[in-house]
Design a protein around this motif. Structure first.
Motif, PDB file in Angstrom:
ATOM      1  N   ARG A 155     -74.019 -43.763  69.551  1.00 18.24           N
ATOM      2  CA  ARG A 155     -73.897 -44.166  70.953  1.00 18.24           C
ATOM      3  C   ARG A 155     -74.627 -45.480  71.264  1.00 18.24           C
ATOM      4  O   ARG A 155     -74.085 -46.369  71.915  1.00 18.24           O
ATOM      5  CB  ARG A 155     -74.451 -43.023  71.812  1.00 18.24           C
ATOM      6  CG  ARG A 155     -74.609 -43.304  73.264  1.00 18.24           C
ATOM      7  CD  ARG A 155     -73.292 -43.244  74.003  1.00 18.24           C
ATOM      8  NE  ARG A 155     -73.554 -43.251  75.426  1.00 18.24           N
ATOM      9  CZ  ARG A 155     -73.786 -44.344  76.137  1.00 18.24           C
ATOM     10  NH1 ARG A 155     -73.742 -45.509  75.555  1.00 18.24           N
ATOM     11  NH2 ARG A 155     -74.021 -44.275  77.418  1.00 18.24           N
ATOM     12  N   GLY A 217     -63.419 -35.464  76.199  1.00 20.62           N
ATOM     13  CA  GLY A 217     -63.510 -36.364  77.355  1.00 20.62           C
ATOM     14  C   GLY A 217     -64.689 -37.313  77.268  1.00 20.62           C
ATOM     15  O   GLY A 217     -64.640 -38.427  77.792  1.00 20.62           O
ATOM     16  N   LYS A 218     -65.733 -36.879  76.598  1.00 21.12           N
ATOM     17  CA  LYS A 218     -66.922 -37.714  76.544  1.00 21.12           C
ATOM     18  C   LYS A 218     -66.646 -39.058  75.873  1.00 21.12           C
ATOM     19  O   LYS A 218     -67.302 -40.056  76.187  1.00 21.12           O
ATOM     20  CB  LYS A 218     -68.038 -36.969  75.802  1.00 21.12           C
ATOM     21  CG  LYS A 218     -69.393 -37.587  76.065  1.00 21.12           C
ATOM     22  CD  LYS A 218     -70.492 -36.859  75.383  1.00 21.12           C
ATOM     23  CE  LYS A 218     -71.585 -37.852  75.074  1.00 21.12           C
ATOM     24  NZ  LYS A 218     -72.564 -37.294  74.177  1.00 21.12           N
ATOM     25  N   HIS A 221     -65.899 -41.391  78.471  1.00 19.23           N
ATOM     26  CA  HIS A 221     -67.137 -41.807  79.131  1.00 19.23           C
ATOM     27  C   HIS A 221     -67.812 -42.918  78.325  1.00 19.23           C
ATOM     28  O   HIS A 221     -68.254 -43.928  78.879  1.00 19.23           O
ATOM     29  CB  HIS A 221     -68.059 -40.593  79.283  1.00 19.23           C
ATOM     30  CG  HIS A 221     -69.482 -40.935  79.577  1.00 19.23           C
ATOM     31  ND1 HIS A 221     -69.888 -41.391  80.803  1.00 19.23           N
ATOM     32  CD2 HIS A 221     -70.590 -40.894  78.797  1.00 19.23           C
ATOM     33  CE1 HIS A 221     -71.190 -41.612  80.761  1.00 19.23           C
ATOM     34  NE2 HIS A 221     -71.643 -41.330  79.557  1.00 19.23           N
ATOM     35  N   SER A 224     -66.095 -46.151  78.772  1.00 18.07           N
ATOM     36  CA  SER A 224     -66.346 -46.778  80.077  1.00 18.07           C
ATOM     37  C   SER A 224     -67.731 -47.419  80.127  1.00 18.07           C
ATOM     38  O   SER A 224     -67.983 -48.288  80.954  1.00 18.07           O
ATOM     39  CB  SER A 224     -66.217 -45.745  81.195  1.00 18.07           C
ATOM     40  OG  SER A 224     -67.373 -44.950  81.293  1.00 18.07           O
ATOM     41  N   GLN A 225     -68.625 -46.966  79.257  1.00 20.05           N
ATOM     42  CA  GLN A 225     -69.975 -47.506  79.263  1.00 20.05           C
ATOM     43  C   GLN A 225     -70.141 -48.711  78.341  1.00 20.05           C
ATOM     44  O   GLN A 225     -71.172 -49.382  78.361  1.00 20.05           O
ATOM     45  CB  GLN A 225     -70.984 -46.424  78.857  1.00 20.05           C
ATOM     46  CG  GLN A 225     -71.095 -45.259  79.826  1.00 20.05           C
ATOM     47  CD  GLN A 225     -71.789 -45.619  81.127  1.00 20.05           C
ATOM     48  OE1 GLN A 225     -72.648 -46.489  81.146  1.00 20.05           O
ATOM     49  NE2 GLN A 225     -71.401 -44.991  82.218  1.00 20.05           N
ATOM     50  N   GLU A 227     -70.338 -52.157  77.056  1.00 19.11           N
ATOM     51  CA  GLU A 227     -70.469 -53.453  77.719  1.00 19.11           C
ATOM     52  C   GLU A 227     -69.416 -54.394  77.121  1.00 19.11           C
ATOM     53  O   GLU A 227     -69.276 -54.479  75.898  1.00 19.11           O
ATOM     54  CB  GLU A 227     -71.874 -53.983  77.448  1.00 19.11           C
ATOM     55  CG  GLU A 227     -72.329 -55.076  78.366  1.00 19.11           C
ATOM     56  CD  GLU A 227     -72.647 -54.562  79.763  1.00 19.11           C
ATOM     57  OE1 GLU A 227     -72.507 -55.335  80.698  1.00 19.11           O
ATOM     58  OE2 GLU A 227     -73.034 -53.376  79.891  1.00 19.11           O
ATOM     59  N   CYS A 261     -60.027 -37.290  83.653  1.00 17.89           N
ATOM     60  CA  CYS A 261     -61.149 -38.048  83.075  1.00 17.89           C
ATOM     61  C   CYS A 261     -60.954 -39.551  83.268  1.00 17.89           C
ATOM     62  O   CYS A 261     -61.879 -40.256  83.675  1.00 17.89           O
ATOM     63  CB  CYS A 261     -61.287 -37.773  81.588  1.00 17.89           C
ATOM     64  SG  CYS A 261     -62.014 -36.193  81.216  1.00 17.89           S
ATOM     65  N   GLN A 264     -61.737 -40.547  86.685  1.00 21.76           N
ATOM     66  CA  GLN A 264     -63.138 -40.435  87.098  1.00 21.76           C
ATOM     67  C   GLN A 264     -64.083 -41.382  86.353  1.00 21.76           C
ATOM     68  O   GLN A 264     -65.071 -41.819  86.926  1.00 21.76           O
ATOM     69  CB  GLN A 264     -63.636 -38.985  86.932  1.00 21.76           C
ATOM     70  CG  GLN A 264     -62.912 -37.977  87.809  1.00 21.76           C
ATOM     71  CD  GLN A 264     -62.979 -38.302  89.289  1.00 21.76           C
ATOM     72  OE1 GLN A 264     -63.968 -38.816  89.784  1.00 21.76           O
ATOM     73  NE2 GLN A 264     -61.888 -38.022  90.009  1.00 21.76           N
ATOM     74  N   VAL A 265     -63.824 -41.666  85.071  1.00 19.42           N
ATOM     75  CA  VAL A 265     -64.827 -42.427  84.320  1.00 19.42           C
ATOM     76  C   VAL A 265     -64.672 -43.942  84.427  1.00 19.42           C
ATOM     77  O   VAL A 265     -65.630 -44.668  84.227  1.00 19.42           O
ATOM     78  CB  VAL A 265     -64.899 -42.047  82.818  1.00 19.42           C
ATOM     79  CG1 VAL A 265     -65.239 -40.599  82.647  1.00 19.42           C
ATOM     80  CG2 VAL A 265     -63.626 -42.414  82.096  1.00 19.42           C
ATOM     81  N   PRO A 267     -63.815 -47.538  86.492  1.00 17.95           N
ATOM     82  CA  PRO A 267     -64.092 -47.997  87.854  1.00 17.95           C
ATOM     83  C   PRO A 267     -62.837 -48.227  88.689  1.00 17.95           C
ATOM     84  O   PRO A 267     -61.748 -48.445  88.154  1.00 17.95           O
ATOM     85  CB  PRO A 267     -64.845 -49.315  87.650  1.00 17.95           C
ATOM     86  CG  PRO A 267     -64.604 -49.720  86.243  1.00 17.95           C
ATOM     87  CD  PRO A 267     -64.237 -48.512  85.465  1.00 17.95           C
ATOM     88  N   GLU A 269     -61.892 -50.704  90.575  1.00 21.35           N
ATOM     89  CA  GLU A 269     -61.223 -52.003  90.447  1.00 21.35           C
ATOM     90  C   GLU A 269     -60.191 -51.962  89.326  1.00 21.35           C
ATOM     91  O   GLU A 269     -59.088 -52.487  89.457  1.00 21.35           O
ATOM     92  CB  GLU A 269     -62.228 -53.111  90.098  1.00 21.35           C
ATOM     93  CG  GLU A 269     -63.304 -53.341  91.133  1.00 21.35           C
ATOM     94  CD  GLU A 269     -64.549 -52.535  90.867  1.00 21.35           C
ATOM     95  OE1 GLU A 269     -64.414 -51.300  90.652  1.00 21.35           O
ATOM     96  OE2 GLU A 269     -65.653 -53.093  90.871  1.00 21.35           O
ATOM     97  N   TYR A 270     -60.559 -51.297  88.231  1.00 24.22           N
ATOM     98  CA  TYR A 270     -59.634 -51.207  87.096  1.00 24.22           C
ATOM     99  C   TYR A 270     -58.400 -50.399  87.472  1.00 24.22           C
ATOM    100  O   TYR A 270     -57.276 -50.747  87.125  1.00 24.22           O
ATOM    101  CB  TYR A 270     -60.328 -50.570  85.885  1.00 24.22           C
ATOM    102  CG  TYR A 270     -61.372 -51.441  85.214  1.00 24.22           C
ATOM    103  CD1 TYR A 270     -61.893 -52.569  85.845  1.00 24.22           C
ATOM    104  CD2 TYR A 270     -61.830 -51.141  83.931  1.00 24.22           C
ATOM    105  CE1 TYR A 270     -62.858 -53.351  85.238  1.00 24.22           C
ATOM    106  CE2 TYR A 270     -62.789 -51.923  83.298  1.00 24.22           C
ATOM    107  CZ  TYR A 270     -63.308 -53.027  83.964  1.00 24.22           C
ATOM    108  OH  TYR A 270     -64.268 -53.793  83.357  1.00 24.22           O
TER     109      TYR A 270
END
Lengths: 792, 206
Positions: A155, A217-218, A221, A224-225, A227, A261, A264-265, A267, A269-270
């Motif tokens: 991660r 689903g993670k 997530h 989405s995190q 960078e 998912c 929700q995960v 943003p 704008e996307y």
């Protein structure tokens, strides 16, 4: 069977934990003594416990977490080893000697994480190797947990932008690629699980799959995190690749969950910038997928986003979000023929909330949504599904909540058409919501047209609708009718003509209410009309006769309307209420100098009194109201007044109980003596009334003496004495000192006689009356002189 | 004994959906912030090395899903936590009211050996929003609640501006370290006498 299964599972878990702890113990010792060989041996044995197939995902997770914690210690040991000069590449080779594949891969991932951290090899190569190697485990539960371990340990070592692992060769693209690949493999394992094992265990499998969903689903997530996943990369790579998996897996559970998912995960704008792609996937999903929930959640998210700041609204306009969502919903509803009606209404409701937030100025959009909803509803007739009606209430409440103003909602032509589909109960609930909104916001409904539309909307409260059930809770009914009454009082326009139109409109609707509603709705209508009469009076005084022409509003016209309105109460029947209202109108007519009208209202009241008011207590109350009102009338000529007064005194003498007769008769004395009117001071007839009252009091006393010997009626004499004093003081020449003196003596004797029982109330009453006389004497002047001769 | 275990401190962050748990963790660990709302799925952790009283510790910070539907596997990861961070949004009364539920749920599920003294830290996040004008939970109210639950340390933070984040995590680390939570001591049924001395032997035998 099932209970046994759970118990067995507990046992297996306990055994697994015991085995794990024992090996962990030896692993710790090996770590403490820097014994790499033993550390590997025992950690591999420890990890063998994860090879079990006997545990449900929940229990397996418990076991996994323990192993996970132990592996952190091993990881730290590997780091120290590396620092001490042990080659990390050798370690990477060494752990692959573990006998079983599952422990081997867990160890490999653990070393791999240290390997990346050491930067001895490019992160992307190690990650690629690991994600490939994990293919070795094809058992769904074990495979999913192993890959989730890989995902967790890697991660913070992904070569995303700004990361220390980013290099010339390692970029965010590699990071994304790695996670997508892991996601794809995990989704395959997860979906495949559905098809393994006997068909009879389907339900249990679905439950287990549902428990495992977050492992899959993670990955989203994590994506989405990362960078550096900018809009372009999301649009070109991430979303299409994820959706490809979602669509192609053809699995209902996975599709529903993963769509949720994605929404929700990532943003807002996307989502806005990729609406077409996201919505385009919807019709490709399995028909059984609950798309309405997916889309509702998407619209809910976007609505919240729109509400968060006005600065983001241009984004919505730029991508034409409304028309895209509107289209998508239309297609979904069309395609899913079996979708329950409440599903469709839920979708419209979400879309309406969306458009209200995003396009508050576009009422036509809101109306369009309602129109589409009407179209869908029209194929079904009235709704009887409670879930659907609940959604309709949400749908119809949304514009009220947004605009805080029913007037705006009334502009939506499809609004009343949606209400048509409500059952009676829900129509009432909705009508109450509307009234509450009006009350809360103090909304001014100021034209007859709006009132017409409003009453049409809330007709569930106004009249009995066809097929209404009779069983309505009494209190609920009262509350709802009281709220209608409050609403009637709130309708207002400064313009007198328009106000009359409003009242006429309300009357038209209220008259259809039937016997149960009229007692609630007629009084506010009457008082609202009387207020208008007063305003007309005021304006008439200012300008000379502005209501000359026939067509315009005049007090007369209003009184006509009022007469009909109050008469309607006879079907209830509610004679006492009607009588009160007639008297109110008579007084208002008096203020307008309309003698015939006032006379007419009195006649109406008298007819009711004679024909409808039968209860003796009600008669007493009614009669005192009549006397009080009549006393204040100044519009009547002698003849009319005589007729009415004569009747009133006649009624007084005919009351059932003597004390009631007595009080009514001395009350009538006031009808002949009106202070501010000189032509209405007939001392003689006042005296006749008072004497008559005395005679009745006498008769009452004799009756009660005969019956029981008590003196209930002595207080009647004191009351009459007070009347004598009143008229004496006002200068009625017929009332003399002697008559008063005689009356005082009569009362004193009566109270001291043997057969009277003590009556403290009467004693006190007399005492204070005498004190009053004393007080007036001491005043001196004309009054004192007048009272002087009276001996008390 | 300076066991290997005590160099790893496990911290769990709990709180309602959207209060900023992930943002706080990201601000602390990566010094990064994004205004975009992204839901968390399952449980996810990041680690950070911290220096404390001349010793180096690894903080293992678990970020969790605030939405229940993204917590399908349960909360087995609570096990062995050294400190629990409760986060609410000072602009949302509901998120503050729910702190109690999160605290109780944690105590039930993690069942620490001494629940009375288990270290919690409360963070009131998003103090930057609208210059504090949209705030609905007063500092006084929050501190009163913390005092009533055994003097829980309280910080007002902004993950966006980085306000108080470092300080809060310093305190979290300190409390995690002080936590009485020791790993359950395991004694194997059979002891292999062939290997070195006592089962509980320590690092000092060298």
């Amino acid at each position: 069977m099932i209970a046994g299964g759970i118990e067995d599972e507990e046992k297996w878990l306990a055994a697994g934990i015991a085995g794990l702890q024992q090996n962990a113990f030896y692993m710790h010792r090996a770590l403490d003594s820097n014994n790499l060989r033993d550390a590997l041996k025992y950690s591999a044995q420890m990890l063998s416990e994860l090879r079990t197939s006997k545990l449900s995902p929940h229990k397996y997770y418990e076991l996994y977490m323990r192993a996970f914690d132990e592996l952190r210690k091993l990881e730290m040991f590997f780091k120290e080893e590396a620092r001490r000069g042990c080659s990390i590449i050798d370690l990477y080779e060494l752990v692959q000697h573990a006998g079983n594949i599952l422990p081997r891969l867990y160890l490999l991932c653990t070393v791999g994480s240290v390997y990346i951290k050491s930067k001895e090899a490019p992160a992307k190569d190690v990650l690629k190797d690991l994600v490939e190697m994990c293919r070795g485990i094809q058992h769904p539960v074990r495979g999913l947990f192993l890959r989730s371990y890989l995902s967790q340990v890697s991660r913070d070592k992904l070569p995303d932008i700004g990361s220390e692992y980013e290099g010339d060769a390692d970029t965010v693209v590699d990071a994304v690629e790695f996670v997508l690949q892991n996601f794809t493999e995990m989704n395959k394992l997860w979906v495949r699980m559905q098809h393994q094992g006997p068909a009879r265990d389907k339900e249990k499998r679905e439950k287990e799959r549902s428990e495992l969903r977050d492992l899959v689903g993670k990955n989203l997530h994590v994506l989405s995190q990362i960078e550096g996943v900018d809009l372009d990369m999301y649009k070109d790579t991430v979303l299409p690749r994820v959706l490809e998996q979602v669509v192609n897996c053809k699995d209902e559970i996975a599709q529903f969950y993963l769509m949720d998912c994605i929404i929700q995960v990532f943003p807002d704008e996307y989502h806005l910038q990729t609406l077409e792609i996201l919505l385009g996937a919807c019709p490709q999903l399995q028909p059984s997928v609950d798309i309405k929930t997916v889309l509702s959640r998407l619209m809910e998210r976007l609505s919240n986003y729109a509400a968060s700041s006005t600065e983001v609204l241009p984004e919505f306009l730029q991508v034409e979000a409304f028309s895209k969502l509107n289209n998508a919903i239309g297609k979904v509803i069309e395609a899913q023929v079996d979708m329950p009606i409440f599903g469709a209404v839920t979708l419209y409701s979400s879309l309406l909330k969306f458009t209200l937030h995003v396009h508050p100025d576009r009422l036509d959009y809101a109306d369009q949504v309602l129109g589409a909803c009407v179209k869908k509803l029209s194929s079904r007739g009235k709704l009887d599904d409670s879930k659907a009606t609940k959604q309709i209430v949400a749908l119809l409440s949304a514009p009220l909540e947004k605009y805080n103003d029913i007037v705006t909602a009334l502009k939506l032509s499809n609004y009343p058409r949606v209400m048509e589909y409500l059952d009676i109960e829900t129509n009432k609930i909705m009508a109450t919501v509307i009234i509450q909104s009006i009350m809360k916001n103090n909304t001014r409904i100021s034209t007859a047209d709006k009132v017409e539309a409003l009453f049409e909307l809330m007709k569930g409260l106004i009249k009995d609708l066809d097929g209404a059930e009779e069983e309505v809770d009494e209190d609920d009914f009262k509350e709802e009718q009281n709220s209608v009454a409050r609403l009637i009082q709130m309708l207002y326009n400064d313009d007198l003509e328009e106000m009359f139109q409003i009242i006429s409109t309300v009357k038209k609707h209220v008259m259809t209410g039937g016997p149960k509603r009229l007692p609630f709705t007629v009084p506010p209508l009457v008082f609202s009309s009387l207020k208008l009469v007063r305003r007309l009076q005021g304006s008439q005084e200012q300008e000379e006769n502005p209501f000359g022409d026939e067509g315009s509003t005049s007090p007369k016209k209003i009184f006509q309307l009022l007469n009909q309105t109050i008469e309607a109460l006879s079907i209830v029947p509610a004679p006492e209420l009607a009588l009160r209202l007639f008297l109110q109108c008579a007084e208002a007519a008096n203020d307008c100098d309309l003698e015939p009208v006032a006379y007419e209202f009195f006649t109406q009241a008298y007819i009711l009194y004679e024909e409808e008011v039968s209860d003796s207590k009600a008669q007493v109350t009614a009669l005192h109201l009549v006397i009080g009102t009549l006393q204040r009338m100044h519009v009547f000529g002698v003849e009319n007044r005589d007729t009415l007064t004569h009747k009133a005194t006649g009624y007084s003498a005919k009351l059932l109980k003597k004390p009631d007769q007595c009080r009514a008769v001395y009350g009538c004395a006031h009808l002949f003596w009106v202070e501010d009117q000189d032509n209405l001071k007939d001392g003689e007839r006042v005296l006749i009334c008072l004497k008559r009252a005395l005679r009745i009091a006498n008769a009452a006393q004799q009756m009660s003496n005969a019956a029981r010997g008590n003196t209930g009626s002595v207080s009647l004499f004191i009351e009459i004495l007070n009347k004598y004093l009143y008229f004496f003081e006002k200068g009625n020449p017929q009332i003399t000192v002697a008559t008063i003196q005689g009356l005082i003596e009569l009362i004193t004797t009566e109270m001291q006689s043997d057969n009277s029982t003590p009556d403290p109330a009467a004693d006190a009453f007399l005492a204070s009356t005498l004190r009053y006389i004393q007080f007036q004497k001491q005043k001196g002047g004309a009054i004192g002189e007048k009272y002087e001769p009276i001996k008390a | 004994m300076p066991s290997r275990r005590r160099t790893l401190l496990k911290v769990i962050i709990l709180g309602d959906s959207g209060v900023g748990k992930t943002s706080l963790m990201n601000q602390y660990v990566n010094k990064k912030f994004s205004n975009q709302y992204k839901a968390t799925i399952g449980a996810d952790f990041l680690t950070k090395e911290v220096q404390f009283e001349d010793r180096l510790f690894t903080l293992q910070i678990w970020d969790t899903a605030g939405q229940e539907r993204f917590q399908s596997l349960g909360v087995a990861f609570y096990r062995g936590a050294d400190c629990c961070v409760l986060v609410y949004d000072v602009n949302s009364m509901k998120s503050f009211d729910n702190l109690n539920n999160w605290r109780e749920e944690f105590l039930i599920q993690a069942s620490p050996s001494d629940p009375e003294n288990f270290p919690f830290v409360v963070l009131g996040n998003k103090v930057d929003v609208d210059g504090g004008n949209s705030r609905v939970v007063s500092e006084k109210k929050a501190r009163a609640w913390c005092a009533s639950k055994g003097n829980i340390p309280y910080f007002e933070t902004s993950a966006k501006e980085g306000i108080n984040v470092e300080e809060a995590f310093q305190c979290i680390a300190k409390n995690a370290l002080k936590s009485g939570e020791e790993e359950e001591i395991y004694l194997p049924d059979t002891i292999d006498v062939g290997t070195s001395s006592q089962p509980r032997s320590t690092g000092c035998e060298c």
